[in-house]
Design an enzyme around this catalytic site. Structure first.
Site, mmCIF file in Angstrom:
data_model
loop_
_atom_site.group_PDB
_atom_site.id
_atom_site.type_symbol
_atom_site.label_atom_id
_atom_site.label_comp_id
_atom_site.label_asym_id
_atom_site.label_seq_id
_atom_site.Cartn_x
_atom_site.Cartn_y
_atom_site.Cartn_z
ATOM 1 C CG HIS A 32 -1.046 0.738 1.648
ATOM 2 N ND1 HIS A 32 -1.502 2.295 2.175
ATOM 3 C CD2 HIS A 32 -1.773 -0.032 1.704
ATOM 4 C CE1 HIS A 32 -2.108 1.146 3.145
ATOM 5 N NE2 HIS A 32 -2.330 0.458 2.659
ATOM 6 C CG ASP B 13 -1.245 4.830 0.337
ATOM 7 O OD1 ASP B 13 -2.928 4.787 -0.570
ATOM 8 O OD2 ASP B 13 -0.749 4.552 0.925
ATOM 9 C CG MET C 199 5.820 0.956 7.537
ATOM 10 S SD MET C 199 4.563 0.829 6.563
ATOM 11 C CE MET C 199 3.431 1.097 7.532
ATOM 12 C CD GLU D 87 -2.518 -3.634 9.896
ATOM 13 O OE1 GLU D 87 -1.006 -3.170 8.744
ATOM 14 O OE2 GLU D 87 -3.076 -2.967 10.176
ATOM 15 C CE LYS E 171 -10.083 -5.020 10.287
ATOM 16 N NZ LYS E 171 -10.657 -3.516 8.922
ATOM 17 C CD GLU F 221 -4.887 -1.138 12.966
ATOM 18 O OE1 GLU F 221 -3.980 -1.019 11.820
ATOM 19 O OE2 GLU F 221 -6.567 -1.003 13.401
ATOM 20 C CG HIS G 94 -6.677 -4.498 13.206
ATOM 21 N ND1 HIS G 94 -6.021 -4.609 12.171
ATOM 22 C CD2 HIS G 94 -7.297 -3.630 12.840
ATOM 23 C CE1 HIS G 94 -5.599 -3.751 11.590
ATOM 24 N NE2 HIS G 94 -6.911 -2.843 11.571
ATOM 25 C CG ASP H 88 -0.929 -0.375 11.826
ATOM 26 O OD1 ASP H 88 0.476 0.408 11.737
ATOM 27 O OD2 ASP H 88 -1.070 -0.434 11.108
ATOM 28 C CG ASP I 18 -10.726 -1.933 10.935
ATOM 29 O OD1 ASP I 18 -10.398 -0.629 11.778
ATOM 30 O OD2 ASP I 18 -10.988 -1.139 10.349
ATOM 31 C CG ASP J 245 -8.595 1.953 11.518
ATOM 32 O OD1 ASP J 245 -8.256 1.278 11.535
ATOM 33 O OD2 ASP J 245 -8.976 2.545 9.834
ATOM 34 C CG ASP K 98 -3.363 2.459 9.980
ATOM 35 O OD1 ASP K 98 -4.373 3.162 9.814
ATOM 36 O OD2 ASP K 98 -4.074 1.106 10.064
HETATM 37 C C1 GLT Z 1 -5.863 -0.313 5.558
HETATM 38 C C2 GLT Z 1 -6.152 -0.815 6.982
HETATM 39 C C3 GLT Z 1 -5.102 -1.105 7.819
HETATM 40 C C4 GLT Z 1 -3.653 -1.239 7.089
HETATM 41 C C5 GLT Z 1 -3.031 -0.137 5.965
HETATM 42 C C6 GLT Z 1 -1.881 -0.957 5.595
HETATM 43 S S1 GLT Z 1 -4.536 -0.267 5.371
HETATM 44 O O1 GLT Z 1 -6.635 1.114 6.073
HETATM 45 O O2 GLT Z 1 -7.518 -0.852 7.761
HETATM 46 O O3 GLT Z 1 -4.806 -1.785 9.423
HETATM 47 O O4 GLT Z 1 -2.866 -1.241 8.406
HETATM 48 O O5 GLT Z 1 -2.188 -1.718 4.474
HETATM 49 MN MN MN Z 2 -3.151 -1.307 10.249
HETATM 50 MN MN MN Z 3 -8.024 -0.713 11.481
#
Ligand code: GLT
Ligand code: MN
Ligand code: MN
Length: 378
Positions: A58, A61, A92, A185, A187, A221, A224, A249, A259, A261, A291
């Site tokens: 980002h 970041d 990216m 993206e 979600k 993702e 998501h 992702d 969420d 991750d 991600d």
């Molecule tokens: C954030 C989110 C991710 C996105 C990122 C890109 S930031 O951590 O949960 O899924 O891909 O903005």
């Molecule tokens: Mn993501």
């Molecule tokens: Mn996520």
């Protein structure tokens, strides 16, 4: 080949990580950071040492939101030097339109023109930064583009503002001659109660309404899709079918949770296998972008184990896909299933339909073979 050699990631495997992933400090809604900040240049060095192809980011970041132009230029210069030294790419970049309190009721979908203006301009500056770093994909995750109180905002207005903003952003890319494409993206929720355009399918339909639809695709993702209770493999397949899989992702997630991750391929072995199979079989040649976040229990050493593990797992799943295609028994069952479909009775009314009603499909046998493959029994 020895196992230790086989699963060593190489730049040609195209593995990438966000600065925010390995750099995640383990903060959650109930607890503070557990790890120190890692300098972006250190992340570059370590990812390169581990065999990654690139790093993503980002805007903030890398460049703090309150940096002066001179500070920004110095930070970018030092970062580029580290990329050169360690032969890492930035395929990216993305923009942070969710952290600053100004975005609490949306960025590109805020009802306040001043907030939308700030968000679009911030995204344009992030695109300029991305272009400077060589990025050709611009991810947009609209984390704050959603609502808790639908009485406050007509979702049709939100979509209109979203569209106008995206049209302005594709204009920016085209006017500057950037070879850049946008990947939206989806979600379903978190941090908003509901996020607009919650799935790949909704994004794909929305993209068709944009001025430059050819410049816009999706960045699905895994986590998501799972949060929405969907099958990520089917979502990604739909994006591929429409030639809209611009980026992906990779991570993992348990259904019906916050969420998470999780590290790629760490939870849902079969689902991950089918995803890697889809990516490899379809010839997807974009980055394999992780991600995910290291567990909050980890120190810095655990962070690098997380990065190494993400890539090793992808390679291990890829190896399983290769075996799937070479396994005599699996291929024989698949051939039988195919034969059944091609040589079963053609359309000739009730008689053929009755034949099909009585048929078994041998999917139990096939699924067991896949399970055994993943369990290391074949
Ligand atoms: C954030 C989110 C991710 C996105 C990122 C890109 S930031 O951590 O949960 O899924 O891909 O903005
Ligand atoms: Mn993501
Ligand atoms: Mn996520």
């Amino acid at each position: 080949m020895e196992d230790q050699e086989r699963f060593v990631p190489q730049p040609e495997d195209r593995f990438t990580f966000g600065l925010w992933t390995v750099g995640n400090r383990g903060r959650d809604p109930f607890g503070d950071a557990v790890r120190p900040t890692i300098a972006p240049t250190t992340i570059v060095r370590e990812l390169s040492r581990l065999g990654a192809y690139g790093v993503t980011l980002h805007d903030n970041d890398l460049v703090p939101i309150d940096a002066t132009p001179a500070e920004r230029d110095r930070i970018v210069r030092e970062f580029k030097a580290a990329l050169d030294d360690h032969h890492l790419a930035v395929p990216m970049v993305t923009v942070n339109l969710f952290y600053d309190p100004v975005f609490k009721d949306g960025a590109l979908t805020s009802a306040a023109p001043a907030v939308r203006r700030f968000a679009v301009d911030k995204a344009k500056r992030a695109m300029d930064l991305g272009h400077e770093l060589g990025a050709t994909i611009f991810v947009l995750w609209g984390g704050r583009e959603g609502a808790e109180v639908d009485a406050a905002k007509d979702p049709r207005d939100a979509l209109r503002w979203y569209r106008e903003s995206l049209n302005e952003l594709t204009d920016h890319i085209i006017r500057n001659g950037y070879p850049m494409r946008i990947a939206l993206e989806p979600k379903p929720n978190e941090p908003r109660s509901d996020i607009y355009l919650p799935t790949v399918g909704s994004m794909l339909a929305f993209i068709q309404t944009l001025d430059h639809a050819e410049r816009v695709g999706v960045n699905p993702e895994v986590a998501h899709a799972k949060m929405a209770g969907l099958n990520p493999v089917h979502e990604v397949a739909q994006a591929i079918d429409q030639q809209k899989l611009f980026h992906i992702d990779l991570n993992d997630q348990r259904i019906a949770r916050f969420d998470q991750d999780l590290r790629f391929g760490s939870d849902d072995l079969k689902g991950t296998f089918y995803l890697v199979k889809l990516l490899e079989d379809s010839g997807y040649d974009g980055p394999r972008h992780f991600d995910a976040h290291p567990y909050r229990t980890e120190d810095i050493e655990g962070v690098w184990q997380f990065a190494r593990g993400s890539m090793r797992s992808y390679l291990a799943y890829r190896e399983k896909v290769r075996r799937f295609h070479q396994d005599g028994e699996i291929q024989a069952v698949l051939a039988r299933i195919q034969k059944l479909h091609s040589e079963g009775p053609a359309i000739d009314g009730e008689a053929s339909l009755n034949w099909w009603r009585e048929r078994g499909y041998a999917y139990e046998e096939l699924d067991q073979l896949v399970t055994e493959l993943l369990l290391g029994m074949r």
